[in-house]
Design an enzyme around this catalytic site. Structure first.
Site, PDB file in Angstrom:
ATOM      1  N   GLY A  91       0.817  -1.193   0.000  1.00 15.71           N
ATOM      2  CA  GLY A  91       0.000   0.000   0.000  1.00 15.71           C
ATOM      3  C   GLY A  91       0.858   1.252   0.000  1.00 15.71           C
ATOM      4  N   CYS A  92       0.258   2.356  -0.395  1.00 19.08           N
ATOM      5  CA  CYS A  92       1.010   3.605  -0.515  1.00 19.08           C
ATOM      6  C   CYS A  92       1.487   4.102   0.849  1.00 19.08           C
ATOM      7  CB  CYS A  92       0.182   4.662  -1.227  1.00 19.08           C
ATOM      8  SG  CYS A  92      -1.487   4.897  -0.584  1.00 19.08           S
TER       9      CYS A  92
END
Lengths: 349, 349, 349, 349
Positions: free
Chosen positions: B155-156
């Site tokens: 995930g970012c």
């Protein structure tokens, strides 16, 4: 909007060309009991005020004057929008003439000269004045403000933080460890002088932190006011961030607790303190956002308990030029001049 | 930019119309060893890709196909840019055909199905696949990625956080108490579907927090990877904020320490870990900012010690669509296809 | 800010959840002679108004009602903020009860049903109402507005354009060839419904034109009002652009002239028309900008002669939600209710 | 991305700290046939380049040098990113050493010194150089550029305008009356020096025009190139606007015609001219937007006929730092060095 028959007070603004001066002008234009006495600017003296503020058509032919010239103008109250150090010097001359003073800078925010020197790296010009410092946060110092001759208007970050934190400190909930504050501000907080860091292309599509930890001057104000309620120093870790927007401060506060509680229990503490306040609003089921507070004197608060930890997270949103500066200054003016506290401050709601 | 004689790999993108698909297309267009095999979109199937991406003139007459049609197209590797739950279903069909898979969603990020269910509130469609999960953070799992058939692209937010935090965890410096993470993201992180919260007028001149504490799904990833290094669970408090910018993540991390150290001592830890890395850069005397990382695969890190406390503050800046999604996916692709790790990723530096 | 003893009028807003409704609420909150009678929303009926507008703390416990319910509420004047076609239908019911109506939509802007049909591609629901259309541009139709029972509030683009152009048409200076208008608008002009074109990521760092030439519906209004003064049709070429800002319209108008004149001669024409107007301001030596007009009812005008050509360039800046919609509607309300024209509109200057 | 065996050219940048220098660095970093020879900055000489550009990690330990020091460095081609007047002075020294020069300023854009003096209000330092001016718009002067020793890289506005207008001038379609150009630019076009007009708070939520009519210097370039094709002077009316975005130019051009034609007929003219061009793209059914062109060398064009008038409206979108400056300069470099015209310019598509 002045109604005939009303008493109006003559209000001066020293250092009127910056963002806080502009916002004061906007607010005073709609204030039912205020009229402009003078606007000073050393740089623009003699120039028409509308050359700087074309949008303020009500200014008509008024011109900026120098601070020296302002000494000869009758006034009831003066707002100082000047760099620290300069404010105290000018304030003396007004105070001696029984003109009340609200300083939007830092010269009257500290209770002793040592703290001022520690955070501003210079001697206070008139330390004797600090003996009767009134910190102009009305929700916590209302009675003192009403009686004050001069008031130090709080910094923008401390306003957003203290309104959220102090009820928990006062309620005896503070646990051990530092109070961690992660704050985000619009660019008007950096002032109007052009600089590489405030160039549109530098700010747009960008975000970063600055002066993190314990290096920003507003840490001093926060620790002073927390200590006043807590009875002793509690360290603050504070990281401000510059956000690509013009106005607004959003503070996210990680508060260590001495006991786990539910969100509902925490909300009671905020509601008890603020439900009778006209400008501080507790949101039960909604996140504050800076746009709610834009162009107003409002502060919006909410919180979350963090299950499994000893922390609550507090959220606080204000307009840095509103409750964080100029509209809070008008709120203080209303108190000092014995006017309704909300006069001139609710129309834009 | 393909040079004749080079081997090129055929790359498919499933769910190509969103922001991560668009960024993959931009990167693959300039990649010396890649060519597009197919682009799928259930909604746009049959439509010319340039109707969605007029700026990608290299796409010429290519059209979107359905995922079902893609099963008949030869490919070496497929990027999945699909909602969680859907990825795993489609991945199986590619894996069975010996096509490698990189999932930009969450279906292959967890090591066990319980964690997946806890954070995504649904059963994992094919839990057996999780037995060989490879978490695609190359700086910490490079060797596993090289051997992997399928990879869960991180995930970012976790990417920005873990790159900063893990060296200190690995170095045995973690103190007691939660790791507090205050993150700020551009709006592309919220996806391309129009919604009231992503309307320009809602976002512009505004900032707020969302899913604070332990409610955002990315908390699960962060705690998994920290536990992997730390040996046991260490709770994370995480508050993401939505910032009026299109791209970029800035994470400010308040890290509790087991011993006070100087900034210089902390910097050594980051430098030792990352100085040989092509995409993670430690800044000694400068604050990272999201614009540094925009449109690149870089992560910029810095830190401050906080005197008088047991905390360090870590700062991490990435492009949420770059190192936080698509360019990290290309970095993983390069590793999985035994290509130079930086192929196609340095030209825009 | 209501003063006891003042007469207050009960004001309803139909379709109160959009941007123009929000701005009306903000303005009425500070209006000395107005109180809210009702707020309608078919979608939000029964919901507290503060669920949509948390920032309007003065709304307290007020809830949205349906238009049907509003028929039973006493009111003096109603603002309609509804899609075209719907306004006329609802207006009838209020007019029959002697409640005055200001329509912020397009249903009462045309003098005949053919023009309405031409530009809106549908039959007017009650063409008989158009026989007494009053086009609510106070600077050009003040006397008719004062006597009107219902008023069509002008479109945002036409307001900015007509205020600039009409003095030259009235003065007999219009040359041959089309009037070319290049207009730029903030995104609130596109309405509050989420759509791909108004997603933050679509608008931010972007600019383009839409509905160019003679395809935008506002062309009809402009040509109608120019013809009214000119005595015959004069074609307009009009290109609107979407700008990454929330509010503001800036119109740049290339006006063909029948005779070359100096800038000073042109300025005289504008000054003669507008110097006595409270909301239209002619700048001699300065370019207008949308930020001057933001959150106000002001229009700022300036111009340049173009030496060696038969053209003048006119510049006009307004707030599309202010003079371009809601504050102009309040100006019309003041006229229709025989109140001071500037009541409630100058405080924010 | 250099491949061993390829010939690489040594490229210098004089005045490398501004926006065009930064964009050149980004492009040259990914260029397969280029390596940096030197970067000059009088102000930053001796400083590490990464102090100004931390994001360009490939710069490693390189430092800025002075222009004087650059004279001793071997190079094949130099880009000049300097204020007008300074470029010509420095260019001489490189030209004398057989180093090719591309000037991103205005010193080599005019064919005669009188025009230069008229638009830049100063004598050209070396008028003899103007005898062989090559105006670096490849789509219209490709053969001359290939043979040139020095090239004047076009201004950003003229590039966007001329690519749209010239095909119609060449096709003999120009009617009577001025060509009216309404252009909108991002703020990077105003340069990197901080000024009140480029402060974030001044630009954000604001839009206005500047230097309207025939006062902007780029009018001279446009009229020169139109006259070259048309055979005589045709006046241009040009109004640039400052838009709250960092990059991008959008030009809306109102073109008078000598005969009414359909949109389809007009499109044929653009397609015939540009379909074989790698960087100019004609959109038949879609409006260009600046975001399409961002960070590329592309120009996107479209148009509308205006029924009932003798006008067509042309739309042109570029990146002011791309096709409007640095990437067009690299396109010119490729032509002058006999490299593939698209080398280093397509990877970011």
């Amino acid at each position: 909007m002045k109604t005939s028959g009303d008493k109006t007070f003559r209000i001066g603004i020293a250092g009127a060309t910056g963002y806080t001066g502009e916002e004061l002008l906007r607010l005073l234009a709609g204030h039912p009991f205020a009229e402009i006495a003078f606007l000073t600017s050393e740089k623009e003296q003699g120039q028409p005020a509308r050359a700087v503020f074309p949008q303020f058509t009500f200014l008509a032919e008024r011109r900026f004057i120098s601070a020296r010239q302002a000494a000869d103008v009758e006034a009831d109250l003066v707002f100082l929008c000047l760099p620290h150090g300069q404010s105290a010097q000018l304030a003396i001359s007004f105070i001696e003439k029984n003109i009340k003073v609200i300083d939007l800078g830092a010269d009257f925010r500290f209770y002793n000269a040592d703290d001022y020197k520690k955070w501003y790296q210079q001697e206070h010009p008139f330390p004797v004045l600090l003996r009767t410092t009134v910190y102009g946060l009305p929700e916590w110092h209302r009675d003192d403000i009403k009686k004050a001759v001069y008031v130090g208007n709080p910094g923008c970050y401390p306003t957003s933080v203290l309104l959220a934190v102090l009820p928990f400190v006062a309620g005896g909930l503070l646990g051990s460890g530092p109070v961690i504050i992660d704050a985000k501000s619009g660019v008007s907080g950096a002032g109007k002088s052009p600089a590489p860091a405030t160039h549109f292309v530098s700010v747009n599509e960008n975000l970063n932190a600055y002066k993190p930890g314990r290096t920003h001057r507003h840490v001093g104000e926060m620790e002073q006011e927390i200590a006043l309620v807590f009875g002793q120093l509690r360290r603050v870790i504070f990281t401000p961030h510059l956000v690509p927007m013009s106005r607004g401060i959003f503070s996210t506060i990680y508060l260590p607790l001495n006991k786990s509680r539910t969100k509902e229990e925490f909300l009671v503490i905020l509601h008890e303190k603020y439900d009778a306040e006209p400008f501080v609003h507790v949101l039960d089921d909604q996140m504050p956002s800076t746009s709610m507070a834009a162009h107003t004197n409002h502060c919006f608060l909410s919180l979350e308990a963090v299950p499994g930890t000893d922390y609550a997270i507090l959220f606080s949103a204000i307009d840095n030029l509103g409750k964080g500066a100029s509209s809070q200054a008008v709120q203080n003016m209303n108190l000092m001049l014995d006017l309704p506290e909300t006069a001139g401050l609710l129309s834009a709601m």
